[in-house]
Design an enzyme around this catalytic site. Structure first.
Site, short mmCIF file in Angstrom:
data_model
loop_
_atom_site.label_atom_id
_atom_site.label_comp_id
_atom_site.label_asym_id
_atom_site.label_seq_id
_atom_site.Cartn_x
_atom_site.Cartn_y
_atom_site.Cartn_z
N LYS A 158 0.83 -1.20 0.00
CA LYS A 158 0.00 0.00 0.00
C LYS A 158 0.87 1.25 0.00
CE LYS A 158 -3.96 -0.30 2.28
NZ LYS A 158 -4.96 -0.45 3.37
N GLY A 164 -8.14 5.65 -1.79
CA GLY A 164 -9.04 5.28 -2.87
C GLY A 164 -8.67 4.00 -3.58
N LYS A 201 -1.24 -7.29 6.26
CA LYS A 201 -1.65 -8.67 6.06
C LYS A 201 -2.90 -8.72 5.20
CE LYS A 201 -2.00 -13.16 6.85
NZ LYS A 201 -1.06 -14.09 6.18
N HIS A 208 -15.52 -4.79 3.58
CA HIS A 208 -15.08 -3.41 3.75
C HIS A 208 -16.27 -2.64 4.33
CE1 HIS A 208 -12.66 0.17 1.98
NE2 HIS A 208 -13.46 0.60 2.94
N HIS A 235 -9.89 -2.56 -6.19
CA HIS A 235 -9.90 -2.00 -4.84
C HIS A 235 -10.64 -0.67 -4.76
CE1 HIS A 235 -7.08 -5.11 -3.69
NE2 HIS A 235 -6.24 -4.71 -4.63
N ASN A 290 -11.01 8.77 5.72
CA ASN A 290 -11.22 9.75 4.67
C ASN A 290 -11.71 11.04 5.31
OD1 ASN A 290 -12.27 7.05 2.72
ND2 ASN A 290 -10.51 8.28 2.23
N ARG A 292 -13.08 13.77 4.48
CA ARG A 292 -13.90 14.51 3.51
C ARG A 292 -15.26 13.85 3.39
NH1 ARG A 292 -14.02 10.65 -0.33
NH2 ARG A 292 -12.12 9.46 -0.76
#
Length: 448
Positions: A158, A164, A201, A208, A235, A290, A292
């Site tokens: 990542k 995003g 991991k 999600h 994703h 996030n 926002r």
């Protein structure tokens, strides 16, 4: 309350913000690039200002041009929408330095939560569980290989400054990690200006699930319940719903408590979202925040009756939260689908001119296009969001299936066949799906 609001964004989210601002009696200012000169949001605002040529870096990411537009039009506040500059701490600081109100959290909070490694550290320190992974960024292949060995494969690479879903990649063994690390770092540098990576991991069968939060400058923090955003491609989210189906009530309660705890710990202010993954055993882990308004905010509005944009504006103006936690009661179920100008099989963008559209009736529609709109390669290919609500999830599903049947967009390829396939899929209908749903789904034929 300020009187004039500039919206530093485009498309459906600019139209969405204009709608609430107008209802509140505020004057609105749109900004546009040359590619968006004829866009609906430009016509709908009280005033519109050109800020540059089509490339985003020369227009919607052009901070001096946006601040100049605010000065010229007498705007007292700037709403960044989502994407573009919405999570750039430097932009928020520049807005405040210009004597204007930034509709969002303070720059230091944006900065801290925008650094995904720092965000993980802060949440762990506050008692919020985080996904097992590297405590700091990894800057070499050798360091990544050692960390992955300790974490256990598969792992996710990542971007430390990412979001995003951009730059996220699963690797299953040392050979794959060695092969992809440098490319992932270069991609992170290209997209975010920072090549730092970290590892987490990979959790099989994960959902999600995110929690909508709101906080004011007086220390009040509330949640507006959760959304399931597990239906994703690359994703990135495609379908969202609230509440999350088949979520154990004890897990839900713990998730909501953790989200509020995390927001309090960082001194959050305005509207924001804590994102988690939930494993098949019901264990949940923080992945990012996030700072926002979310693309999927309408499903929360549909079940709570709250106008989140109004809350953003009131909090930014220094007002306390309009409602206490006990006043926020969910009703029914809401589902949102994102209609993209993209091939439903390859997910590649499909620029072109929209020749005709037909929208469903009796649903909430957030559209950034109309017949004649040019879909350019310069911006995200999101065309519209179709949102339905029902007294039950089954009722919402029936309404969504009917709405997708009634929807038609001609002139560009869209993911409409994929959306129809998702809504008809047994796992989705039963509300027993995870982030692997689209990969497991039989892909629909490409749509022209």
């Amino acid at each position: 309350m300020f009187r004039t609001l500039l919206i530093a964004n485009r498309g459906e989210i600019a139209r969405r913000i204009i709608r609430t601002a107008r209802a509140m009696g505020l004057r609105t200012v749109a900004v546009y690039s040359d590619a968006d000169r004829e866009a609906p949001h430009v016509r709908e605002a009280d005033e519109a200002v050109r800020i540059g040529p089509p490339p985003a870096r020369e227009s919607y990411l052009n901070v001096p041009a946006i601040l100049e537009a605010a000065q010229k039009t007498g705007a007292e506040a700037i709403h960044p929408g989502y994407g573009f500059l919405s999570e750039k701490a430097e932009f928020a600081a520049a807005v405040e330095a210009a004597g204007l109100v930034f509709v969002g959290p303070p720059p230091d909070v944006i900065r801290a939560m925008g650094d995904k490694v720092e965000a993980r550290k802060r949440m762990a320190a506050s008692g919020v569980p985080v996904v097992p992974g590297t405590p700091d960024g990894v800057r070499s292949v050798e360091e990544a290989l050692a960390a992955a060995e300790a974490i256990g494969y598969p792992v996710l690479i990542k971007a430390g400054a990412g979001g995003g879903g951009i730059g996220m990649e699963r690797v299953d063994d040392p050979a794959a990690l060695r092969e992809r690390f440098e490319a992932a770092s270069a991609r992170a540098e290209r997209f975010f200006g920072d090549g730092t990576l970290f590892l987490e991991k990979w959790i099989d069968g994960a959902r999600h699930v995110e929690v909508q939060l709101a906080a004011d400058r007086f220390g009040n923090v509330v949640h507006l319940f959760e959304r399931d955003c597990s239906v994703q491609r690359r994703h990135q989210k495609v379908v969202e719903e609230a509440p999350a189906p088949n979520l154990d009530p004890f897990v839900q309660a713990a998730l909501l408590r953790a989200a509020v705890l995390g927001a309090r710990a960082i001194g959050y202010e305005n509207v924001g979202t804590m994102e988690f993954i939930v494993d098949p055993a019901g264990r949940f882990y923080f992945i990012e925040m996030n700072t926002r308004l979310q693309v999927e905010h309408p499903v929360t509005e549909m079940i709570t009756g709250v106008d989140l944009v109004e809350w953003q504006l009131r909090i930014a103006a220094g007002e306390p939260l309009p409602w206490a936690q006990e006043a926020i009661v969910p009703h029914g179920a809401a589902i949102e689908v994102r209609l993209y100008a993209e091939d439903p099989v390859t997910f590649l963008p499909s620029p072109g001119t929209v020749t005709s559209v037909r929208w469903p009736e009796g649903v909430r529609l957030e559209a950034g296009i109309e017949a004649g709109t040019k879909v350019t390669p310069f911006y995200d290919p999101l065309l519209a969001k179709i949102v339905v609500h029902g007294a039950t999830r089954s009722e919402a599903l029936r309404r969504l299936a009917a709405a997708l049947t009634e929807t038609s967009v001609e002139g560009v390829k869209t993911n409409l066949p994929l959306l129809r396939a998702i809504v008809a899929d047994r796992a989705f209908v039963e509300g027993r799906y995870d982030t692997g749903l689209i990969e497991a789904l039989k892909r629909p034929a490409s749509s022209e």
